[in-house]
Design an enzyme around this catalytic site. Structure first.
Site, mmCIF file in Angstrom:
data_model
loop_
_atom_site.group_PDB
_atom_site.id
_atom_site.type_symbol
_atom_site.label_atom_id
_atom_site.label_comp_id
_atom_site.label_asym_id
_atom_site.label_seq_id
_atom_site.Cartn_x
_atom_site.Cartn_y
_atom_site.Cartn_z
ATOM 1 N N SER A 1 2.520 6.219 -6.551
ATOM 2 C CA SER A 1 3.338 5.507 -5.557
ATOM 3 C C SER A 1 4.687 5.041 -6.078
ATOM 4 O O SER A 1 5.470 4.441 -5.347
ATOM 5 C CB SER A 1 2.556 4.321 -5.002
ATOM 6 O OG SER A 1 2.378 3.376 -6.012
ATOM 7 N N LYS B 1 0.584 -4.880 -1.172
ATOM 8 C CA LYS B 1 1.945 -4.704 -1.672
ATOM 9 C C LYS B 1 2.936 -5.525 -0.858
ATOM 10 O O LYS B 1 3.835 -6.173 -1.418
ATOM 11 C CB LYS B 1 2.333 -3.220 -1.635
ATOM 12 C CG LYS B 1 1.592 -2.404 -2.686
ATOM 13 C CD LYS B 1 1.883 -0.939 -2.531
ATOM 14 C CE LYS B 1 1.214 -0.134 -3.629
ATOM 15 N NZ LYS B 1 1.366 1.301 -3.460
#
Ligand code: ADP
Length: 886
Positions: A782, A825
């Site tokens: 990511s 996140k």
């Protein structure tokens, strides 16, 4: 064995009182009387060659012979001279005539046995100086006495040997009677040998004798080997005829054999009559006596008895009880110092301590009360609580339902453990936490076999022993932190534990007995789902706890953490207040975690500091100024007695509550900003400072601690076009870096990072990319978009926006792919005070899970391609636009 010897016509005579030496027998005597000492000295000791003497039985006057034939008396009978009676008291070696009348008649037997001295030893008694001899004699052959006379102080006799000549013997051996008799004797003798052999495990040599020695000699040897009375001994001595001797010997040997058998039978009978318990009792008595003799402590025995009682009360199932008894018997036979005693004891203690049947009584489950309890203990977590209530409802309807194992997954400090303990409280069961973090060895779960030194049960059995009931709520904490290596796979053991089919007979290696785990309610926790082996995950129902927003943390702090912290420090709200604004500040500036554990710790530190301040302040303020009525019971009594008392010294050791009460004044102490540690641990400027130079971008990653902000730094220097990567990176993230660099190089002209002339971006230079927090391992795809952004920033020398963080995987062609952990996140970005978050477009659906309060404070930017990301990451849009404008 004595061979045929030539006997002299006259032999020195050693009288044997009431005793006979037979040919072939060996005897050891001690000569102490002056006459026998003289005899030995002159006839044996002083001779060069081995001397021969005659052994003649003498009948004690008291033991009058029933048959007169072979005996003679003093003064008459055979050729014994007058003098014989004079010396009668000196005739014995060991059998003295002490105190007997001189006139007493002495009965000499008229047949004796010549004997050879095999060994002589002379001794001098101290202090008398008397000489004594020890003589070992071997009987050789029979003789008859012709005439008895004296030589000095001892007797001598003229004799005739009674040994058969060889020719005569050969003739007798042909005699069928003799043959039959000798066969019978040998058979009986053989039987005796076998019986003795069984008893004493000897006799090998005796059997050899049976084959090598002539049978008429054997007869003497056998009879001499066991005890018979004097008359029979004499009878044997008188059996000069070999046939008579054999039949006499057969009779005696047979009698002896029978007596042994009868004795054996009696012993067996007596033994049989002793019941097992009597025998045990006897043995135990003996053991006790031995122990007493050794001075061993009896405490040990009391302990063992206590252990036995404990075992009896443990409610073990029949098969376990049997096994335990066996082990206990072993223990009882051992000495405490013996190796293995302790291990056996510890094992039995465990068996006695384990809750085989003991269960906490499950009270009727009140779902409403359970819900209230969950609400009281935990703020928010609506979905999680709902799922727990569902789980409890199923249990209520079907108590033995084998529902899935609940597994709470989330960062540390989000309330996983406390939810599990609330479940236990709601069910009225005991709670036990088994930590599985770092367990790599299967033996940690299953125990070590008892053959190992220092072996012990696995954590589960140990936990059950500690909790003391067989139906607790057992929390398998950090189930994702188990790993497998050469020492086996703990996950496979856990599979057995969680499988309702198998856990009825869970086998701990140490216990080596099946233990029923089916009554235990298992709940697991994990930080992440990925590391959990799929087979194990399959048995569990994952319930995610994502972490809290600052607002939620504030509520949790005000409602749950603060009251608890104050209580732990003996304080209360009347006395100390920490305003909401202060807690908010602590959340923002002093903690940056998904859960609330550090927050609780910080609040505790604050409470401690405040307690000191309050103590100081109250001592400084003279209470007389504005006389307050102090409610403290500590002070009440004193004030009543002495009205002037103004100050009270709090004695050391007084309970904290009393202190707070003692200092209770009208206005509580309010914590303000000055009490917070300076400078704050985190501030909003951190991101701005870190992205102040081109080449740094802000990424969002997902770790075991929830979402985190991860900076990516890139720099270039002279070199050969190589890429250097640091920061403990895994393979996937390294590849992402390669892809990012390739993509940037491929688009370099397009992005106006190079001119068309020098199209190679890496001409004469190397690129170094670093992920700070270098000690923490990182991996995952990511970081793709973050890497590209930092490279573009580096080559364009333009700064990335400090208020923007991003996440997303990128393909080589520049497409932005979705990633996991979006909720965590986004929450992390929010915690860091970031205002804008760039996410892959296909992660849009995940935003539904993000609390609305957080979403409303953030600008979410969705990207489909890398260009979209770059467009949003730089102030005023992507660098190439700038260039194109120029
Ligand atoms: P975990 O097991 O997830 O690491 P804990 O269950 O030990 O975390 O929680 C840490 C502390 O935070 C505990 O004191 C717990 O009571 C408290 N806590 C966590 N979440 C909440 C919540 N939602 N409401 C009240 N207290 C909470």
């Amino acid at each position: 064995m004595a061979e045929s010897v030539e006997l002299p016509g006259r032999l020195a005579i050693l009288p044997f009182r009431n005793k006979v030496l037979l040919p072939g027998a060996i005897i050891r005597i001690r000569c102490t009387s002056p006459s026998s000492v003289k005899l030995v000295e002159q006839e044996l000791w002083q001779r060069e060659e081995k001397g021969i003497i005659g052994i003649l039985p003498v009948r004690d006057a008291a033991v009058e012979a029933p048959s007169a034939g072979s005996t003679s008396s003093a003064g008459g009978g055979t050729n014994l001279g007058e003098r014989s009676s004079k010396t009668q008291e000196e005739t014995s070696d060991s059998h003295k005539l002490g105190g007997k009348n001189q006139q007493e008649v002495i009965h000499w037997h008229n047949r004796g046995v010549a004997a050879r001295a095999l060994h002589l030893s002379r001794g001098v008694e101290k202090p008398s100086g008397r000489v004594t001899y020890i003589v070992v004699l071997e009987g050789l052959c029979r003789f008859s006495v012709q005439e008895l006379s004296t030589r000095g102080t001892y007797y001598t006799a003229r004799i005739t040997p009674l040994e058969m000549a060889k020719a005569e013997m050969d003739q007798v051996e042909q005699d069928p009677d003799f043959v039959a008799l000798s066969r019978q004797f040998k058979a009986t003798a053989m039987e005796l040998i076998s019986v003795l052999e069984q008893k004493q495990k000897t006799g090998g040599r005796t059997k050899v004798l049976l084959e090598t020695v002539p049978v008429h000699k054997l007869a003497d040897i056998f009879v001499a080997s066991f005890e018979i009375n004097f008359e029979e001994q004499l009878c044997m001595l008188d059996s000069v005829d070999v046939k008579v001797r054999l039949s006499k010997a057969t009779e005696l040997v047979d009698r002896h054999l029978q007596s042994i058998r009868v004795a054996e039978k009696i012993t067996q009978k007596v033994e049989g009559q002793l019941s097992k318990s009597q025998k045990e009792f006897l043995l135990r008595q003996q053991m006790r006596a031995i122990k007493e003799e050794l001075g061993d402590n009896d405490d040990e025995e009391d302990d063992v008895a206590a252990l036995e009682r404990k075992m009896q009360d443990a409610g073990m199932p029949a098969n376990i009880w049997k096994h335990a008894q066996r082990e206990l018997r072993r223990l009882k036979k051992m000495q405490p110092q013996q190796p293995g005693y302790n291990s056996s004891r510890v094992y039995l203690e465990l068996l006695a301590d384990l809750p085989w049947q003991t269960a906490s009584e499950e009270r009727e489950l009140d779902l409403k009360a359970a819900k209230e309890r969950l609400d009281i203990d935990h703020y928010g977590l609506t979905k999680v609580k709902k799922r727990i209530i569902e789980y409890l409802a199923v249990r209520k309807l079907k108590p033995d339902a084998r529902g899935p194992v609940l597994c709470f997954v989330g960062p540390p400090g989000v309330g996983k453990t406390s939810l599990a303990s609330s479940i236990a409280a709601a069910l009225g069961r005991k709670f036990i936490r088994i930590s599985l973090g770092g367990v790599k060895d299967e033996a940690d779960i299953r125990g070590h076999r008892r053959t190992y030194i220092g072996s012990m049960p696995g954590r589960l059995i140990d936990g059950l022993k500690r909790v003391g009931v067989c139906n607790p709520v057992m929390l398998l904490d950090e189930i994702d932190k188990t790993g497998s290596d050469v020492r086996g796979d703990p996950a496979s053991a856990l599979l057995e534990v969680l499988d309702p089919e198998q856990n009825k007979t869970f086998n701990d290696h140490y216990l080596n007995l099946p233990f029923d785990l089916s009554k235990v309610i298992f709940v697991a926790t994990a930080n992440r789902v990925q590391p959990i082996p799929p087979a194990l995950l399959d048995r569990m129902e994952v319930i995610e706890l994502p972490g809290y927003t600052p607002e939620e943390k504030l509520r949790i702090a005000m409602r749950h953490l603060l009251p608890r912290v104050l209580d732990q420090h003996g304080l209360s709200f009347d006395f100390l207040q920490i305003p909401e604004a202060m807690v908010k500040l602590v959340i923002q500036r002093y903690t940056r975690e998904a859960g609330v554990r550090n927050l609780e710790r910080n609040l505790a530190a604050l409470a401690r500091a405040a307690a000191v301040r309050v103590a100081e302040r109250d001592h400084a303020v003279p209470l007389t100024k504005d006389v307050q009525r102090l409610d403290s019971p500590l002070l009440d009594g004193r004030l009543a007695d002495e009205a002037e008392v103004e100050m009270e010294v709090i004695p050391i050791g007084v309970d904290n509550h009393d202190i707070s009460n003692a200092f209770r004044v009208a206005s509580p102490f309010i914590v303000d900003e000055t009490m917070l540690e300076k400078p704050p641990k985190y501030d909003d400027k951190e991101t701005a400072e870190r992205v102040a130079t081109p080449g740094v971008s802000v990424g969002l990653v997902w770790t075991a601690f929830g979402g985190e902000v991860q900076f990516v730094e890139a720099t270039a220097m002279g070199g050969k076009g190589e890429l250097h990567l640091t920061g403990q990176l895994g393979d996937v993230i390294k590849e992402s870096a390669q892809i990012a660099l390739t993509w940037v190089r491929a688009r370099a002209t397009e992005l106006k990072l190079t001119t068309a002339v020098e199209s190679n971006l890496l001409e004469g230079r190397d690129v170094h990319i670093h992920f700070p927090a270098g000690a923490v391992p990182k991996d995952g795809p990511s970081a793709g978009v973050t890497l590209v952004t930092s490279l573009v920033s580096l080559f364009s020398q333009r700064r990335v926006r400090a208020d923007t963080a991003m996440t997303g995987e990128m393909t080589l062609r520049g497409l932005v792919l979705p990633v996991g952990g979006v909720k965590d996140k986004v929450l992390a970005a929010h915690r860091y005070g970031i205002k804008r978050v760039i996410l892959p477009e296909r992660n849009f659906k995940d935003l539904a899970e993000v609390p609305a309060a957080v979403l409303s404070s953030l600008e979410i930017l969705l990207a489909k391609r890398m260009e979209d990301v770059l467009e949003q990451a730089f102030e005023g849009g992507c660098p190439w636009r700038q260039h194109s404008k120029l």
